[in-house]
Design a protein around this motif. Structure first.
Motif, PDB file in Angstrom:
ATOM      1  N   VAL A 171      94.280 -36.762 -77.142  1.00 52.55           N
ATOM      2  CA  VAL A 171      94.754 -35.497 -76.595  1.00 52.55           C
ATOM      3  C   VAL A 171      95.509 -34.744 -77.682  1.00 52.55           C
ATOM      4  CG1 VAL A 171      94.886 -36.341 -74.230  1.00 52.55           C
ATOM      5  CG2 VAL A 171      96.881 -36.559 -75.709  1.00 52.55           C
ATOM      6  N   GLY A 172      95.442 -33.444 -77.610  1.00 54.35           N
ATOM      7  CA  GLY A 172      96.120 -32.622 -78.606  1.00 54.35           C
ATOM      8  C   GLY A 172      95.583 -31.213 -78.578  1.00 54.35           C
ATOM      9  N   PHE A 173      96.247 -30.343 -79.340  1.00 52.12           N
ATOM     10  CA  PHE A 173      95.838 -28.945 -79.392  1.00 52.12           C
ATOM     11  C   PHE A 173      94.457 -28.806 -80.030  1.00 52.12           C
ATOM     12  CE2 PHE A 173      99.916 -27.835 -78.012  1.00 52.12           C
ATOM     13  CZ  PHE A 173     100.021 -26.448 -77.867  1.00 52.12           C
ATOM     14  N   PRO A 174      93.770 -27.690 -79.759  1.00 54.64           N
ATOM     15  CA  PRO A 174      92.527 -27.419 -80.483  1.00 54.64           C
ATOM     16  C   PRO A 174      92.773 -27.441 -81.989  1.00 54.64           C
ATOM     17  CG  PRO A 174      92.796 -25.873 -78.664  1.00 54.64           C
ATOM     18  CD  PRO A 174      94.080 -26.640 -78.762  1.00 54.64           C
ATOM     19  N   SER A 175      91.821 -27.922 -82.739  1.00 53.16           N
ATOM     20  CA  SER A 175      91.884 -28.000 -84.198  1.00 53.16           C
ATOM     21  C   SER A 175      92.968 -28.940 -84.702  1.00 53.16           C
ATOM     22  CB  SER A 175      92.084 -26.603 -84.820  1.00 53.16           C
ATOM     23  OG  SER A 175      90.972 -25.794 -84.567  1.00 53.16           O
ATOM     24  N   ALA A 176      93.405 -29.886 -83.837  1.00 56.21           N
ATOM     25  CA  ALA A 176      94.356 -30.899 -84.313  1.00 56.21           C
ATOM     26  C   ALA A 176      93.645 -31.984 -85.102  1.00 56.21           C
ATOM     27  CB  ALA A 176      95.098 -31.511 -83.127  1.00 56.21           C
ATOM     28  N   GLY A 177      92.313 -31.987 -85.070  1.00 54.58           N
ATOM     29  CA  GLY A 177      91.549 -32.965 -85.830  1.00 54.58           C
ATOM     30  C   GLY A 177      90.992 -34.092 -84.988  1.00 54.58           C
ATOM     31  N   LYS A 178      90.901 -33.907 -83.663  1.00 55.63           N
ATOM     32  CA  LYS A 178      90.409 -34.989 -82.801  1.00 55.63           C
ATOM     33  C   LYS A 178      88.943 -35.304 -83.083  1.00 55.63           C
ATOM     34  CE  LYS A 178      91.464 -32.928 -78.915  1.00 55.63           C
ATOM     35  NZ  LYS A 178      91.920 -31.642 -79.506  1.00 55.63           N
ATOM     36  N   SER A 179      88.124 -34.268 -83.211  1.00 53.97           N
ATOM     37  CA  SER A 179      86.698 -34.502 -83.481  1.00 53.97           C
ATOM     38  C   SER A 179      86.508 -35.192 -84.825  1.00 53.97           C
ATOM     39  CB  SER A 179      85.934 -33.175 -83.454  1.00 53.97           C
ATOM     40  OG  SER A 179      85.996 -32.583 -82.172  1.00 53.97           O
ATOM     41  N   SER A 180      87.254 -34.756 -85.821  1.00 54.39           N
ATOM     42  CA  SER A 180      87.167 -35.391 -87.140  1.00 54.39           C
ATOM     43  C   SER A 180      87.597 -36.846 -87.062  1.00 54.39           C
ATOM     44  CB  SER A 180      88.047 -34.638 -88.147  1.00 54.39           C
ATOM     45  OG  SER A 180      87.646 -33.292 -88.263  1.00 54.39           O
ATOM     46  N   LEU A 181      88.629 -37.114 -86.253  1.00 47.42           N
ATOM     47  CA  LEU A 181      89.127 -38.478 -86.131  1.00 47.42           C
ATOM     48  C   LEU A 181      88.088 -39.375 -85.465  1.00 47.42           C
ATOM     49  CD1 LEU A 181      91.666 -40.085 -86.776  1.00 47.42           C
ATOM     50  CD2 LEU A 181      92.525 -39.548 -84.496  1.00 47.42           C
ATOM     51  N   ILE A 182      87.414 -38.861 -84.426  1.00 46.76           N
ATOM     52  CA  ILE A 182      86.363 -39.658 -83.777  1.00 46.76           C
ATOM     53  C   ILE A 182      85.229 -39.930 -84.761  1.00 46.76           C
ATOM     54  CG2 ILE A 182      84.466 -39.412 -82.137  1.00 46.76           C
ATOM     55  CD1 ILE A 182      86.261 -38.850 -80.012  1.00 46.76           C
ATOM     56  N   ALA A 183      84.868 -38.913 -85.534  1.00 46.47           N
ATOM     57  CA  ALA A 183      83.792 -39.098 -86.515  1.00 46.47           C
ATOM     58  C   ALA A 183      84.168 -40.144 -87.551  1.00 46.47           C
ATOM     59  CB  ALA A 183      83.486 -37.764 -87.191  1.00 46.47           C
ATOM     60  N   ALA A 184      85.453 -40.175 -87.945  1.00 43.72           N
ATOM     61  CA  ALA A 184      85.902 -41.132 -88.961  1.00 43.72           C
ATOM     62  C   ALA A 184      86.034 -42.542 -88.384  1.00 43.72           C
ATOM     63  CB  ALA A 184      87.232 -40.676 -89.542  1.00 43.72           C
ATOM     64  N   PRO A 261     104.512 -30.552 -85.011  1.00 41.65           N
ATOM     65  CA  PRO A 261     104.086 -31.734 -84.253  1.00 41.65           C
ATOM     66  C   PRO A 261     104.949 -32.039 -83.039  1.00 41.65           C
ATOM     67  CG  PRO A 261     103.955 -32.179 -86.600  1.00 41.65           C
ATOM     68  CD  PRO A 261     104.619 -30.844 -86.456  1.00 41.65           C
ATOM     69  N   VAL A 262     106.254 -31.869 -83.132  1.00 43.36           N
ATOM     70  CA  VAL A 262     107.128 -32.214 -82.008  1.00 43.36           C
ATOM     71  C   VAL A 262     106.909 -31.259 -80.841  1.00 43.36           C
ATOM     72  CG1 VAL A 262     109.513 -32.466 -81.219  1.00 43.36           C
ATOM     73  CG2 VAL A 262     108.849 -33.262 -83.509  1.00 43.36           C
ATOM     74  N   SER A 263     106.857 -29.974 -81.097  1.00 44.87           N
ATOM     75  CA  SER A 263     106.655 -29.005 -80.011  1.00 44.87           C
ATOM     76  C   SER A 263     105.256 -29.152 -79.419  1.00 44.87           C
ATOM     77  CB  SER A 263     106.883 -27.580 -80.514  1.00 44.87           C
ATOM     78  OG  SER A 263     105.949 -27.243 -81.525  1.00 44.87           O
ATOM     79  N   ASP A 264     104.246 -29.427 -80.264  1.00 51.64           N
ATOM     80  CA  ASP A 264     102.898 -29.659 -79.738  1.00 51.64           C
ATOM     81  C   ASP A 264     102.886 -30.855 -78.791  1.00 51.64           C
ATOM     82  OD1 ASP A 264     102.090 -27.575 -81.274  1.00 51.64           O
ATOM     83  OD2 ASP A 264     100.763 -28.720 -82.593  1.00 51.64           O
ATOM     84  N   PHE A 265     103.557 -31.932 -79.203  1.00 51.42           N
ATOM     85  CA  PHE A 265     103.633 -33.136 -78.386  1.00 51.42           C
ATOM     86  C   PHE A 265     104.258 -32.834 -77.022  1.00 51.42           C
ATOM     87  CE2 PHE A 265     106.156 -36.725 -76.850  1.00 51.42           C
ATOM     88  CZ  PHE A 265     105.234 -37.748 -76.825  1.00 51.42           C
ATOM     89  N   GLU A 266     105.332 -32.092 -77.019  1.00 50.61           N
ATOM     90  CA  GLU A 266     106.034 -31.797 -75.766  1.00 50.61           C
ATOM     91  C   GLU A 266     105.198 -30.907 -74.847  1.00 50.61           C
ATOM     92  OE1 GLU A 266     109.696 -30.218 -77.223  1.00 50.61           O
ATOM     93  OE2 GLU A 266     110.616 -32.200 -77.468  1.00 50.61           O
TER      94      GLU A 266
END
Length: 465
Positions: A171-184, A261-266
């Motif tokens: 979970v995270g904001f758009p363009s936080a790198g989730k898709s890249s992380l799954i690919a890696a 990162p902290v405000s995104d997390f909250e």
């Protein structure tokens, strides 16, 4: 399963499906005839049953797109019975493959939760075939001149919702790198670009860490207000529901003003808590989670990650600094996720091959019918048996109508009408107030007797039809 913006593929995870099972075939009214035996006895056979509409979990089906394009599905009708005791053929079933994790709902009520390869759920049952006159023959009615009609198949409008079956949700904001992380982390190859809402569908990847293999899904479109319908988040929050572990992917190299990162997390935590209201006893806010500080390959990103790491650790969260681009920290992250998944799996009871959540409940202690006084010497008869018998009756055949009257009499309808105060000439409706068959009640006419009159006729109905 994955499709990104501009890829040309479509992903559909919620559809309304209109299903209709097949109608049962009519029974046959036939009498065996051969030389020197003009009336050899009834030989009309039963009609075939209508086909069912069946949902089956298929691992090769990734989306509900096919049902979005073709939302109406109908099974085959049963064939009518024939003379010579030839039973009608059954209608063909319609088998509809659905993805693992499909939930079936009707009027907001969950009918089935389809998990596991090969899980089946009959969403609409075919009608029974009508009995032929051979099956209706009795000692008093040796050669019935009628047969029963086949029953109509069920028709339903159901909602299919797909909830991804993944162990870990990113979970995270758009363009936080989730898709890249799954690919890696896995062999998945999602569409990746650096702009908001790149991912328009949940991406799934399979990760192996030691002896543990688990699935990871990213949830696209989470922004502030997603739980209230803003952006794409609400459409995809359901995909987190089955995940045992959450991983916050935080962008340490964002250039957007007011983001860190902290405000995104909250913000994301608030959205997950807001979505808890629909999840009952397994709220998202109670699930194990960890923090992934992504994009530490960027100098400013590494510096920011080192600054915010203590903040998260003070909250009791495990923190991993990673780079999807250089694969830094991914081994440690994958083993940590594997340990959390294994801990959750160990807490589960033995897995069941199927999980049909709701089945039709048996009816206990309910009368076969009810009589309602509508006033003005008019009465309504409701009940499953009388209504089913109406559907089976050929009203163009007097003997069939007389047979229906006998069945109703044996059920106790005559006595119930008398007890309710009905008098001769009363109007009797069988069915519902909006959809019923209307009779005039004549209590002096004997019912429940046998087969008065030649085949296909009933002397009790002469001049009364």
């Amino acid at each position: 399963m994955a499709a990104g913006a501009g890829s040309g593929a479509q992903f559909v995870d919620r559809v309304v499906l209109h299903v209709a099972a097949g109608n049962g075939g009519n029974g046959c009214a036939s009498v065996h005839r051969e030389k020197f035996k003009p009336l050899g006895g009834p030989d009309g056979a039963n009609g075939g049953r209508g086909g069912d509409v069946v949902l089956v979990v298929d691992s090769n089906t990734a989306s509900l797109l096919d049902y979005h394009r073709r939302p109406h599905r109908k099974a085959g009708n049963g064939k009518p019975g024939q003379g010579g005791h030839r039973t009608g053929a059954d209608g063909a079933d319609v088998i509809l493959p659905v993805p693992d994790g499909t939930v079936v709902k009707e009027d907001g009520r969950v009918l089935a939760d389809l998990v596991g390869e090969g899980t089946r759920f009959v969403v609409a049952r075919g009608g029974k075939g009508g009995l032929g006159n051979a099956a209706l023959a009795t000692a008093k009615r040796k050669a019935p001149g009628f047969a029963l009609l086949g029953e109509p198949g069920e028709e339903r409008d159901v909602v299919l919702e797909l909830k991804s079956v993944a162990d870990v949700a990113l979970v995270g904001f758009p363009s936080a790198g989730k898709s890249s992380l799954i690919a890696a982390l896995s062999a998945a190859k999602p569409k990746i670009a650096d702009y908001p809402f790149t991912t328009l569908v949940p991406n799934l990847g399979v990760v192996s860490a030691g002896d543990t293999t688990f699935t990871v899904a990213d949830v696209p479109g989470l922004i502030e207000g997603a739980s209230e319908g803003r952006g794409l988040g609400l459409e995809f929050l359901r995909h987190i529901e089955r995940s045992s572990t959450l991983a916050h992917v935080l962008d340490c190299a964002t250039m957007e003003p007011g983001r860190d990162p902290v405000s995104d997390f909250e913000v994301i935590e608030r959205e997950l808590r807001a979505y808890d209201r629909v999840l009952g006893d397994r709220p998202l806010s109670d699930r194990p989670r960890l923090v992934v500080l992504n994009k530490v390959d960027v100098p400013d990103g590494r510096e920011l990650a080192e600054m915010v790491r203590p903040e998260f650790e003070q909250r009791g969260l495990r923190v991993f600094e990673v780079s999807a681009a250089t694969h830094e920290g991914l081994r440690e992250l994958s083993f940590a996720l594997a340990a959390m998944v294994e801990e959750y799996r160990a807490s589960l009871p033995p897995a069941e091959p199927t999980r049909i959540v709701i089945r039709p409940e048996p009816v206990h202690g309910r009368a076969d019918f009810e009589v309602k006084d509508l006033g003005d010497n008019t009465y309504l008869i409701t009940g499953e048996k009388p209504q089913r018998w109406l559907r089976q009756t050929d009203f163009a055949n007097d003997e069939a109508v007389g047979y229906l009257a006998d069945r109703l009499a044996r059920l106790g309808v005559e006595e119930a009408l008398a007890e309710a105060g009905a008098t001769a000439g009363a109007t009797v409706l069988i069915g519902s107030e909006d959809d019923s068959v209307v009779f005039d009640w004549e209590p002096e006419i004997a019912a429940g007797g046998g087969a008065p009159g030649p085949r296909g006729t009933d002397s009790r109905l002469d001049g009364r039809r």
